[in-house]
Scaffold this active site. Structure first.
Site: not given
Lengths: 281, 429
Positions: B50, B99
């Protein structure tokens, strides 16, 4: 020979104490493991030192101040190791090891030559009475250490604004209270039986069970303090902070009975010289 | 081979965009095929939660890969390119590695240190490898990411302290009671905050929930959810001694829990510790209760204070975690670089060996039986030595070039010089 071993043990205790304190700061599991190993190592050496002295002296080595200090520290560490196996108590070592360390340091700095046993102490009651008392006092020392930890942790929980570093490092309140109680249930019966055997021994040695000698009087005061705590715990639920403070007061009384009666009291009240003297050589 | 990350997260895109590009679980395999359909892309993993949607890819070319993934995202979700692009971020090479390591270690999360993200990335990886969308590079890459996350968790205390109010309540309860196992909980008020806090306590072992509320029906409804019982609002003060933990959040304008009631309760419960959590504003519980021995009262501000403190602690730990990530990135990149020259060196060696074998065969045949076993072995050894000596310099050259940005050119030149096949025509070994 025995003092040499004790000196090595003291060095290892020093390392163990350093590691225990380092664990509180760094909170690294590896440091905690090393601290535990060092404590076991020091305790092993200490045990060996006491055994060797026992053999060399030919009597239970708890007659001089040197011997008493060393034996008391040995009891504290031994009980600590037992508790550490039973409960998982992070940081407990950091509070216990300084107590043990200061007693062994005092022991090695005191005169330590083996002297012939004075006739007053030449009795089979010597090991029984003194060991009972010292193991009991060792339990009270641990109760006091757990009490200090409890008070710090409780303060952190009550003073919510400043949840300090120690909050994460100290055990929870419940287990600290349990340790406090457990030490009390170990120490109190031992102290009780210790006082009784002492009275019996006194009857044999001096012809009277109880002579209100300062040491006897203070041990009775100590006994009443712990009796009150135990009673309070069992009947009205004295626990937590209150029990922790009582454990500290009780241990202060233990220390006074152990040392104060011999070294402080006579200076203040010269008439109150105890019959229970340490054989200082 | 280039590692690419194309995606968006709570930091780069508002929820309306995130919703649009999220991948539903049941169409993930289809989407993975789409990613692999991008011409330059050879391997792919899709992470869709989400808070973030990210595609990890191993691509033959940086520019083509990125452009292809952009187009894929926009086409797949039918979002116009210009609406999507401003919210997307792109990482390539070292930045991409860093990342993904940070994401897996929860350093890029909204709540730094929250443990869920690692599970989500693991899930995404499993889905991708089930669908055979991953290969040598991403397999190794993501396993490395998981091990970095593990290192971060064990070597720092980044996830140790609670950073939400209800978890802070659980943490405090643990410091008071040790274990929450079997602890009785009283919930005063039937609001959402109460429900959340009680749920967390129960998940951690608390039992025997009772709910009280001015409207009994609502208390009953909430109690049923917990498998607990409802208590009448008038009678709860008489029962308060039965509970170890009390959570209160009513809308009442005045105090609901009285100091005298708690004092009496403590006597009745033999001074066993009591933990009260007041999450109502205005407060429900008399603040003087905190002065009673063995009673611990926390209001919303106190809990918030604990949370803030813990967040600071986490931020400090996050710095250590970043250092771990940085060192791991280095390690992975150097593996990736050698990976790029290994197939070429191997192909070179195979090629030369094949020539050597063929020529040796011919020569030996020409001699017939005229050679002794010893001479035969000498010839073989000589040919081997020649090949090794010739290949030594080109191999070293390629290994040295591994650090060069123009590596592709060098590899290409070597391949062309020695007539090796196209490096991208098959999966690297």
């Amino acid at each position: 020979m025995n003092v040499g071993i004790l000196k090595i043990a003291v060095a290892v205790y020093l390392v163990a104490t350093g590691l225990h304190l380092a664990y509180v700061v760094a909170l690294k599991q590896a440091v905690r493991r090393w601290a535990a190993w060092a404590t076991w190592g020091a305790f092993g050496l200490h045990t060996l030192g006491i055994l060797v002295r026992f053999v060399e002296a030919g009597y239970t080595p708890i007659t001089s101040l040197h011997e008493a200090m060393s034996f008391f520290a040995w009891c504290v560490v031994g009980l600590y190791l037992v508790l550490q196996v039973r409960f998982d108590l992070p940081s407990f070592g950091a509070f216990v090891s300084p107590i043990a360390l200061s007693f062994v340091l005092a022991a090695v700095s005191l005169p330590s030559q083996i002297e012939p046993l004075p006739p007053a102490l030449d009795s089979y009651w010597l090991p029984i009475h003194v060991m009972l008392i010292f193991v009991g006092d060792g339990a009270f020392a641990l109760a006091a250490a757990a009490g200090v930890m409890y008070l710090i942790q409780e303060r952190q929980l009550k003073n919510k604004k400043r949840m300090g570093k120690l909050f994460h490092r100290l055990p929870n309140l419940e287990v600290l209270d349990q340790v406090n109680y457990m030490c009390l249930t170990i120490g109190f019966p031992l102290l009780t039986v210790g006082i009784i055997t002492g009275a019996v021994w006194a009857q044999q040695a001096w012809g009277t069970y109880w002579s209100w000698d300062p040491k006897e009087t203070w041990s009775l005061i100590t006994w009443f303090l712990y009796a009150a705590l135990l009673h309070g715990r069992l009947t009205v639920g004295w626990r937590g902070r209150r029990a922790a403070i009582w454990a500290l007061i009780g241990f202060a009384s233990v220390l006074f009975t152990f040392l104060g009666v011999n070294f402080v009291l006579p200076k203040v009240f010269p008439s109150l010289e105890s019959l229970h003297i340490y054989y200082t050589g | 081979m280039e590692i690419l990350v194309v995606g968006l997260s709570h930091k780069s895109a508002p929820v309306e965009i995130r919703e649009k590009v999220a991948f539903a679980a049941d169409c993930l395999q289809d989407a993975l095929r789409g990613v692999r359909g991008v011409p330059a892309v050879r391997e792919g993993v899709i992470v869709s939660t989400c808070n973030r949607v990210e595609i990890y890819a191993a691509a033959r070319s940086r520019e083509e890969g990125i452009e292809g993934l952009f187009r894929f995202l926009s086409a797949y979700h039918a979002v116009p390119d210009e609406a999507l692009r401003p919210h997307l971020y792109v990482y390539a090479g070292p930045d991409a590695v860093r990342h993904v390591f940070r994401v897996a270690s929860s350093l890029d999360s909204m709540v730094v240190g929250e443990p869920q993200i690692l599970g989500q990335v693991k899930d995404a990886y499993e889905k991708a490898s089930e669908g055979a969308a991953t290969g040598l590079v991403l397999n190794r890459f993501l396993h490395k990411a998981f091990s970095v996350a593990k290192r971060v968790r064990t070597e720092t205390r980044i996830a140790q302290s609670a950073v939400s109010i209800s978890f802070a309540a659980v943490e405090l309860a643990r410091k008071i009671f040790g274990s929450l196992e079997g602890k009785q909980v009283l919930v005063i008020g039937a609001g959402e905050m109460c429900e959340l806090a009680a749920t967390h306590l129960m998940e951690n072992g608390a039992r025997g929930v009772a709910v009280t509320n001015r409207t009994l029906a609502r208390a009953e409804a909430l109690a049923e959810k917990f498998g607990g019982r409802a208590l009448g609002f008038e009678e709860f003060p008489k029962h308060i001694h039965e509970f170890d933990i009390v959570i209160s959040s009513t809308g009442a304008p005045h105090l609901v829990v009285d100091a005298e009631d708690v004092r009496a309760a403590m006597k009745a419960r033999f001074q066993k510790p009591m933990f009260l959590i007041d999450i109502a504003v205005p407060r429900d519980i008399d603040p003087r209760i905190n002065d009673l021995p063995n009673v611990y009262l926390y209001d919303v501000d106190d809990l918030q204070g604990v949370v803030e403190e813990n967040k600071k602690e986490r931020a400090k730990e996050a710095e250590k975690a970043e250092a771990i990530v940085a060192s791991e990135v280095e390690g992975f990149l150097s593996w990736l670089k050698t990976l790029q020259v290994t197939p070429t060196i191997r192909a070179l060696r195979e090629r030369f060996d094949a020539i050597r074998q063929a020529e040796l065969e011919k020569t030996l045949k020409a001699f017939g039986d005229g050679l002794s076993e010893k001479q035969r072995r000498s010839l073989e050894a000589m040919s081997q030595a020649i090949v090794n000596k010739i290949l030594h310099e080109p191999s070293m050259y390629l290994k040295r070039q591994a650090d060069d940005p123009e590596l592709e050119l060098s590899v290409d030149a070597v391949r062309r010089l020695f007539g090796l096949e196209d490096p991208h025509s098959e999966d690297p070994p």
